[in-house]
Design a protein around this motif. Structure first.
Motif, PDB file in Angstrom:
ATOM      1  N   TYR A 505      -2.499  -2.575   5.384  1.00 20.34           N
ATOM      2  CA  TYR A 505      -2.305  -1.853   4.125  1.00 20.34           C
ATOM      3  C   TYR A 505      -3.573  -1.113   3.698  1.00 20.34           C
ATOM      4  O   TYR A 505      -3.527  -0.137   2.969  1.00 20.34           O
ATOM      5  N   PHE A 506      -4.726  -1.643   4.134  1.00 22.84           N
ATOM      6  CA  PHE A 506      -5.991  -1.049   3.721  1.00 22.84           C
ATOM      7  C   PHE A 506      -6.465  -0.077   4.799  1.00 22.84           C
ATOM      8  O   PHE A 506      -7.407  -0.330   5.538  1.00 22.84           O
ATOM      9  N   THR A 507      -5.797   1.033   4.897  1.00 21.18           N
ATOM     10  CA  THR A 507      -6.131   2.061   5.882  1.00 21.18           C
ATOM     11  C   THR A 507      -7.260   2.929   5.360  1.00 21.18           C
ATOM     12  O   THR A 507      -7.617   2.902   4.190  1.00 21.18           O
ATOM     13  N   ARG A 615       9.399 -13.095  -1.724  1.00 20.88           N
ATOM     14  CA  ARG A 615       9.753 -12.523  -3.028  1.00 20.88           C
ATOM     15  C   ARG A 615       8.517 -11.914  -3.703  1.00 20.88           C
ATOM     16  O   ARG A 615       8.582 -10.843  -4.302  1.00 20.88           O
ATOM     17  N   MET A 616       7.388 -12.607  -3.585  1.00 20.50           N
ATOM     18  CA  MET A 616       6.162 -12.105  -4.206  1.00 20.50           C
ATOM     19  C   MET A 616       5.716 -10.798  -3.573  1.00 20.50           C
ATOM     20  O   MET A 616       5.199  -9.904  -4.261  1.00 20.50           O
ATOM     21  N   SER A 617       5.925 -10.670  -2.285  1.00 19.55           N
ATOM     22  CA  SER A 617       5.518  -9.436  -1.606  1.00 19.55           C
ATOM     23  C   SER A 617       6.371  -8.243  -2.032  1.00 19.55           C
ATOM     24  O   SER A 617       5.972  -7.093  -1.820  1.00 19.55           O
ATOM     25  N   GLY A 672      -2.624  -3.494  -2.078  1.00 22.23           N
ATOM     26  CA  GLY A 672      -2.746  -2.365  -1.154  1.00 22.23           C
ATOM     27  C   GLY A 672      -1.550  -1.435  -1.234  1.00 22.23           C
ATOM     28  O   GLY A 672      -1.693  -0.198  -1.276  1.00 22.23           O
ATOM     29  N   ASP A 673      -0.358  -2.005  -1.261  1.00 24.41           N
ATOM     30  CA  ASP A 673       0.862  -1.195  -1.394  1.00 24.41           C
ATOM     31  C   ASP A 673       0.871  -0.453  -2.723  1.00 24.41           C
ATOM     32  O   ASP A 673       1.241   0.726  -2.807  1.00 24.41           O
ATOM     33  N   LEU A 674       0.442  -1.147  -3.778  1.00 26.01           N
ATOM     34  CA  LEU A 674       0.427  -0.533  -5.099  1.00 26.01           C
ATOM     35  C   LEU A 674      -0.482   0.694  -5.131  1.00 26.01           C
ATOM     36  O   LEU A 674      -0.112   1.750  -5.666  1.00 26.01           O
ATOM     37  N   MET A 675      -1.678   0.588  -4.586  1.00 27.04           N
ATOM     38  CA  MET A 675      -2.629   1.693  -4.661  1.00 27.04           C
ATOM     39  C   MET A 675      -2.144   2.914  -3.902  1.00 27.04           C
ATOM     40  O   MET A 675      -2.481   4.052  -4.259  1.00 27.04           O
ATOM     41  N   GLN A 676      -1.366   2.722  -2.862  1.00 28.54           N
ATOM     42  CA  GLN A 676      -0.780   3.862  -2.167  1.00 28.54           C
ATOM     43  C   GLN A 676       0.323   4.509  -3.002  1.00 28.54           C
ATOM     44  O   GLN A 676       0.445   5.734  -3.056  1.00 28.54           O
ATOM     45  N   ARG A 677       1.116   3.681  -3.716  1.00 34.78           N
ATOM     46  CA  ARG A 677       2.251   4.213  -4.473  1.00 34.78           C
ATOM     47  C   ARG A 677       1.819   4.841  -5.802  1.00 34.78           C
ATOM     48  O   ARG A 677       2.526   5.674  -6.364  1.00 34.78           O
TER      49      ARG A 677
END
Length: 748
Positions: A505-507, A615-617, A672-677
């Motif tokens: 996620y941290f590309t 679920r948390m992911s 990581g997913d959040l920062m991309q979105r």
């Protein structure tokens, strides 16, 4: 003392002071003769019994028996009037007249007379067959009329019997055996006095040696004929019935009375019976009576009387139901099936209370009966049903029952029913306990409502004081700490722990997008004497995990970290109270040292943690209410004072074995997913703040684009603060793990 004599006796004794026994017997017989003559002389069959002289004559007969006993020189001996009562089977005759209900209301008078005689006459009467047999008949007579007008008198009668049994527990078997003991003695030609009888008094139609001669009663044969004309055709019909009916069945029938006071008194009487300390009485209740099956049968009947579908919210809102107050509170909102639900939960609470107070033998048997006949045979098919409505209703009901459950024996059976008994570590491909596997699957159901309802069930289960719950769900998979990388050195820095460069996620493009782990601690994590991460560093790690771009709590009052610390101290009371329970569970104070000689085994977090982590992911894509429930369960888990739980769920600095994930690593990936979105949501900060205000009721609830994502971000920020607060309160300031150097500026 002539002032204490009945009216008839005081007239006979006068001032002479001579022994009044002959006169007492004469008066006793005359009053009985007066009752028999009523059936000769009366032609009006509609006159109620209370308007005749029968109640008065029964009262005089009772007074004579009590007074005679008080005047007996030798305690324990039966006087002439009592002997007459026993010899001539007066109680059996009255019982039969009560069955005939002639005159109207006679049954009520008979119940009252039996109760008063048994309560006020101190001589042990229940050991005589001429008392025992009509008592059994009267019990069966009362049990045949549900909701009858004599319920009040019936429950008074059973109260006296239970009191007598409490004084002499050996009576329990005699009372419960009922017609069986009578039939056996008749067949064997045994004496008609029960074995406990310590005197020579028999139920024979002749006078005893030394007793006054029985007066000749003119017209007695005529009176007997008159009585027979008003009796049922088969006077022994009650003894010959095929349906077992005794004190237990009578009490259970009265427990179902619509009159709350009658039902409550019957339940108290049944509770008194099962709580007797006599092992023999307890064993008899379990092995030779239908006590436990009958109690559970009524529970199943109440369950089936409820509507097929009940809203889980209605079930959850109906609180305060107990067996002493089984009716639903009037101030609660009404819904279809409310009274039936309240009756069911009230009886379940009563079963739980019975098991808590009962003798250990009865408690174990009743708990097993509830498990087998209700949990497995009645409730489990609904929990495994394909219908979503059945799943919702049965799961919500089970949650409500767990909330009420207090008895250790029933809790043990409930845990085995829900989770099974296997204590070995789980494997990804194993075949777990059938119901447990289904419940875990329901936590990740396509229906969000089913997932939420099942997660609430597990949250309620985690609050129960039973070590097997947390062991089955979590601890058995953490034994030996297989989640820790073998031979790995202690992390030198925060970056070494996160391994951002290795996380997909941290590309590079993500790091170039503006996110920097600026919230990281600037110093290496401090450790205590036992090598564990300092609590201050743990707190900082969770507080700094969510980047500033995604934080909004600072813009509103009363939503800071300090608020969660205050709340967590309240939750810590549960930790403290659980500490007294877990002391007997043998939990270690520090993590188990890694054994280099132990063969390495692949780590599997277990089915329960796997579904929670999954679920948390997906927290950024799930409904707000579902996210709240997932984080609530994880917070409850994190509160448990076990070092492996603390390390695995709350320590960001552990070196995870290859392929393992922890709660912190799951959160890192979500960030990581959040920062991309974030880059794809225009005016993200303003919309995020508006959503927070909507959730707190400070702004109108208008629909926004990306609302699910924005609500997920709010929950994520609050969850990280909650985890930080839990870590802080689990280890108070005097804990060695707090003795670290001051945190850098801007950190806790």
């Amino acid at each position: 003392d002539s002032s204490r004599l009945p009216t008839f006796a005081s007239q006979s004794v006068g001032l002479t002071g001579r022994e009044p026994s002959i006169d007492l017997l004469q008066a006793f017989v005359e009053h009985w003769k007066g009752i028999t003559h009523y059936y000769i002389e009366s032609t009006d069959e509609s006159t109620p019994a209370k308007k005749t002289d029968i109640p008065w004559r029964l009262k005089q007969m009772l007074d004579i028996l009590v007074y005679e006993e008080q005047q007996q020189a030798a305690a324990g001996e039966a006087g002439p009037c009592l002997e007459y009562l026993l010899q001539h089977k007066i109680l059996e005759t009255l019982c039969t007249l009560g069955k005939a209900e002639y005159p109207p209301g006679m049954r009520q008078q008979v119940f009252q007379f039996f109760s008063k005689v048994l309560a006020q006459v101190q001589h042990p009467l229940l050991h005589y067959l001429s008392v025992h047999r009509p008592v059994q008949k009267l019990l069966r007579l009362g049990g045949t009329a549900s909701g009858s007008v004599t319920e009040k008198e019936e429950v008074q009668f059973t109260t006296v019997l239970c009191s007598k049994i409490q004084q002499d527990p050996e009576l329990l078997a005699y009372i419960l055996e009922g017609k069986k003991i009578v039939g056996r003695k008749k067949a064997c030609g045994e004496p008609t006095a029960l074995p406990k009888d310590t005197t020579s008094h028999g139920d024979k139609d002749c006078s005893h040696d030394g007793a006054p001669a029985r007066p000749q009663l003119d017209g007695e044969s005529c009176g007997a004929q008159a009585l027979n004309s008003h009796m049922p055709a088969e006077t022994e019909e009650l003894d010959g019935g095929t349906t077992e009916s005794n004190l237990i069945t009578s009490l259970l029938g009265l427990c179902q009375s619509k009159k709350s006071r009658v039902a409550l008194k019957a339940q108290e009487n049944l509770l008194l019976l099962v709580s007797m300390a006599s092992p023999a009485a307890a064993t008899y209740l379990v092995q030779s009576s239908a006590c436990c099956p009958a109690i559970v049968r009524h529970l199943c009947q109440l369950y089936h009387s409820m509507p097929v579908f009940l809203d889980p919210a209605d079930i959850a809102a109906l609180e305060g139901i107990s067996w002493r107050l089984p009716s639903a509170p009037s101030d609660e909102a009404s819904f279809p099936g409310k009274e039936a639900l309240a009756a069911f939960l009230g009886w379940f609470d009563y079963c739980d209370h019975l098991i808590t107070e009962a003798h250990m033998v009865v408690a174990d048997a009743l708990a097993k009966a509830v498990a087998e006949n209700f949990f497995v045979e009645t409730l489990q098919p609904q929990l495994l049903h394909v219908s979503e409505q059945s799943l919702l209703t049965s799961t919500a009901l089970l949650t409500a029952m767990l909330r009420q459950l207090r008895s250790p024996a029933l809790l043990r059976e409930a845990v085995a029913f829900l989770l099974g008994t296997d204590r070995q570590p789980e494997a990804p491909g194993d075949n777990p306990h059938t119901l447990y596997a289904h419940l875990i699957g329901h936590c990740d159901h396509l229906s969000d409502e089913i997932s939420i309802t099942t997660l609430r069930l597990f949250e309620e289960l985690l609050q129960k004081p039973h070590e097997g719950i947390i062991h089955s769900l979590v601890l058995r998979n953490l034994e030996g700490r297989p989640y820790v990388a073998w031979g790995s050195p202690e992390p030198e820095s925060y970056e070494d722990t996160l391994d951002l460069e290795e996380d997909p996620y941290f590309t590079d493009s993500f790091l170039d997008s503006g996110f920097q782990p600026r919230a990281k601690p600037r110093l290496a994590p401090a450790t205590s004497y036992d090598g564990k991460t300092a609590v201050t560093e743990i707190v900082n790690s969770f507080l700094c995990l969510v980047p500033e771009e995604a934080k909004t709590s600072a813009f509103l009052e009363e939503t800071g970290y300090d608020t969660y610390v205050h709340d967590a101290y309240g939750l810590n009371s549960w930790v403290i109270s659980s500490g007294s329970r877990v002391a007997s569970w043998g939990w270690p104070l520090t993590p188990t040292p890694l054994d280099p000689h132990e063969p390495e085994r692949p780590f599997f977090e277990g089915h329960f943690l796997r579904v929670l982590f999954d679920r948390m992911s997906r927290i950024l894509d799930q409904p707000y209410s579902l996210n709240l429930q997932v984080t609530s369960v994880l917070s409850r888990l994190a509160l448990f004072p076990h070092p492996h739980i603390h390390e695995y769920l709350l320590d960001p600095y552990i070196s995870l074995a290859p392929g393992c994930r922890s709660l912190f690593s799951v959160l890192v990936r979500v960030i990581g997913d959040l920062m991309q979105r974030i880059q794809r949501v225009p005016q993200f900060p303003g919309k995020l703040l508006l959503v927070r205000k909507q959730l707190t009721g400070q702004a109108p609830g208008e629909q926004l684009d990306h609302q699910t994502l924005l609500q997920g971000v709010v929950v994520l920020e609050e969850f990280c603060k909650e985890l930080a607060a839990i870590a802080f309160v689990k280890f108070p300031p005097h804990d060695p793990r707090q003795n670290v150097s001051p945190a850098p500026e801007g950190q806790v």
